[in-house]
Design an enzyme around this catalytic site. Structure first.
Site, mmCIF file in Angstrom:
data_model
loop_
_atom_site.group_PDB
_atom_site.id
_atom_site.type_symbol
_atom_site.label_atom_id
_atom_site.label_comp_id
_atom_site.label_asym_id
_atom_site.label_seq_id
_atom_site.Cartn_x
_atom_site.Cartn_y
_atom_site.Cartn_z
ATOM 1 N N LYS A 75 0.833 -1.212 0.000
ATOM 2 C CA LYS A 75 0.000 0.000 0.000
ATOM 3 C C LYS A 75 0.870 1.267 0.000
ATOM 4 O O LYS A 75 0.602 2.208 -0.743
ATOM 5 C CB LYS A 75 -0.942 -0.017 1.204
ATOM 6 C CG LYS A 75 -1.928 -1.192 1.198
ATOM 7 C CD LYS A 75 -2.923 -1.110 2.332
ATOM 8 C CE LYS A 75 -2.303 -1.291 3.697
ATOM 9 N NZ LYS A 75 -1.713 -2.635 3.885
ATOM 10 N N THR A 76 1.895 1.292 0.843
ATOM 11 C CA THR A 76 2.779 2.449 0.872
ATOM 12 C C THR A 76 3.515 2.600 -0.452
ATOM 13 O O THR A 76 3.667 3.707 -0.982
ATOM 14 C CB THR A 76 3.782 2.328 2.024
ATOM 15 O OG1 THR A 76 3.076 2.207 3.260
ATOM 16 C CG2 THR A 76 4.697 3.538 2.084
ATOM 17 N N ASP A 120 -1.724 6.738 6.215
ATOM 18 C CA ASP A 120 -1.695 5.318 6.577
ATOM 19 C C ASP A 120 -2.596 5.060 7.786
ATOM 20 O O ASP A 120 -2.779 5.946 8.628
ATOM 21 C CB ASP A 120 -0.257 4.905 6.902
ATOM 22 C CG ASP A 120 -0.054 3.404 6.832
ATOM 23 O OD1 ASP A 120 -0.966 2.692 6.345
ATOM 24 O OD2 ASP A 120 1.022 2.936 7.251
ATOM 25 N N THR A 169 -5.817 -1.388 7.050
ATOM 26 C CA THR A 169 -5.871 -2.848 7.194
ATOM 27 C C THR A 169 -7.235 -3.292 7.684
ATOM 28 O O THR A 169 -7.498 -4.486 7.771
ATOM 29 C CB THR A 169 -4.801 -3.324 8.209
ATOM 30 O OG1 THR A 169 -4.996 -2.634 9.453
ATOM 31 C CG2 THR A 169 -3.403 -3.017 7.687
ATOM 32 N N ARG A 228 6.801 -8.339 1.891
ATOM 33 C CA ARG A 228 7.712 -7.868 2.940
ATOM 34 C C ARG A 228 8.389 -9.036 3.647
ATOM 35 O O ARG A 228 9.589 -8.995 3.945
ATOM 36 C CB ARG A 228 6.962 -7.007 3.956
ATOM 37 C CG ARG A 228 7.829 -6.590 5.144
ATOM 38 C CD ARG A 228 7.094 -5.646 6.062
ATOM 39 N NE ARG A 228 6.902 -4.351 5.416
ATOM 40 C CZ ARG A 228 5.852 -3.575 5.617
ATOM 41 N NH1 ARG A 228 4.885 -3.979 6.410
ATOM 42 N NH2 ARG A 228 5.758 -2.419 5.014
#
Length: 356
Positions: A75-76, A120, A169, A228
């Site tokens: 997302k970032t 965020d 989230t 990640r």
């Protein structure tokens, strides 16, 4: 390649999808710079590409974008790509950092025309700030309240057109009025192993690590569908290969040996996951058992078991939540190499009062 939980009172986990300081530093160098480099999320990428191209063709600011999904899925990274594709600067903040409407007003009033504001964990923003954001997104203005009580005055403040990129989230926690103000909503899915292999290969090239196809597949298969985690496992395998081998190409055997040292099994389960499953199977015969009892059995807090271990175990089909408690599935017995007790047996696996 893309990125975006450490539970309460728990130690950092190698398969945690939240970013620590090391992750953030490495991710800055590994992040893709445009949509063409971005791996996976085909539907979101295609739809977002159309939105951005159309905005550029009109010479207009892109619509507000909401990205939802688990941590570590990108997302970032996508927010930064949106800014790059639009040729605009980006401002990054988070919902928990905005506790008052004044905090948000200060940020909004300093934005440049066309700038991208990445917010965020937008669902954790305070309610007063959230209500201010409604008007800012729709009318590009905010009302700043000066004074208190009967003498308070609302001063309208015009804002330059900007693009808000919200990430969450927990999309279900966003109120409908806020959700409806986003022109584009994209949901980030967990990655397939083949996509994660591409992530591993790309990261290996950037990190100057030699890795074979079978080594990348081994890492991808243990990465819990999250880029990640794949990048973090790659770095740990690189460390192992540097110390324990002659520095050759990382193959399946080296990757498996390294991840065995770090207690990440072939399905991506770590020590905590296996402890929860082991207690459920060996002490309680596969359940049902209450969450608090299960947490005591593994020596962890209730919140740690529920929020850190269970989501992945449920997604993998190894554990089920039922009204009576937690229950292990046949796949859990098979994964730990255990034989389910016969029908009629008690929780300890011994014959029950009416069993044989």
């Amino acid at each position: 390649m893309n990125w975006d939980e450490t539970g309460p009172d728990s130690d950092p986990r190698l398969v945690d999808s939240a970013a620590d300081g090391e992750d953030q530093a490495v991710e800055a160098a590994l992040r893709p710079k445009d949509l063409g480099e971005f791996v996976g999320q085909e539907k979101v990428r295609e739809q977002l590409d159309l939105v951005l191209r159309a905005a550029r063709a009109r010479g207009a600011t892109a619509d507000h974008v909401l990205l939802s999904g688990a941590p570590g899925l990108g997302k970032t990274t996508l927010s930064m790509i949106i800014a790059a594709e639009m040729g605009a600067p980006i401002r990054i903040t988070s919902g928990p950092a905005i506790q008052h409407a004044g905090d948000l007003a200060a940020i909004l009033s300093s934005l440049q025309e066309g700038e991208v504001l990445f917010l965020d964990e937008i669902h954790r923003m305070s309610r007063p700030a959230e209500e201010m954001l409604y008007m800012a997104m729709e009318d590009f203005r905010v009302d700043v309240i000066v004074g208190k009580g009967p003498g308070a005055t609302a001063i309208p403040l015009e804002l330059p057109p900007f693009t808000l990129v919200g990430a969450t989230t927990r999309a279900g926690l966003l109120p409908p009025p806020l959700r409806d103000r986003f022109g584009f909503t994209g949901h980030m899915e967990f990655y397939e192993p083949a996509e994660l292999e591409r992530v591993v290969h790309r990261s290996a090239r950037l990190l100057d690590v030699e890795i074979g196809a079978d080594g990348a597949a081994e890492i991808a298969g243990r990465s819990r569908g999250t880029p990640r985690i794949a990048n973090r496992l790659l770095r740990r395998v690189r460390d192992y290969a540097q110390v324990k081998t002659d520095g050759g190409i990382i193959d399946k055997e080296i990757a498996a040996a390294a991840l065995k040292v770090y207690e990440v099994d072939p399905r991506g389960l770590d020590r905590l996951d296996r402890a929860v499953l082991g207690a459920l199977l060996k002490l309680f015969g596969g359940g049902p058992v209450g969450l608090s009892t299960l947490a005591v059995a593994v020596g962890e807090e209730r919140e740690t078991v529920e929020e850190v271990a269970e989501p992945f175990l449920v997604r993998e089909g190894l554990l089920a939540r039922t009204p009576r408690g937690r229950v292990a599935t046949p796949a859990a017995w098979a994964h730990l190499g255990l034989v389910p007790p016969q029908q009629g047996a008690g929780r300890s696996g011994q014959p029950g009062l009416f069993g044989t």
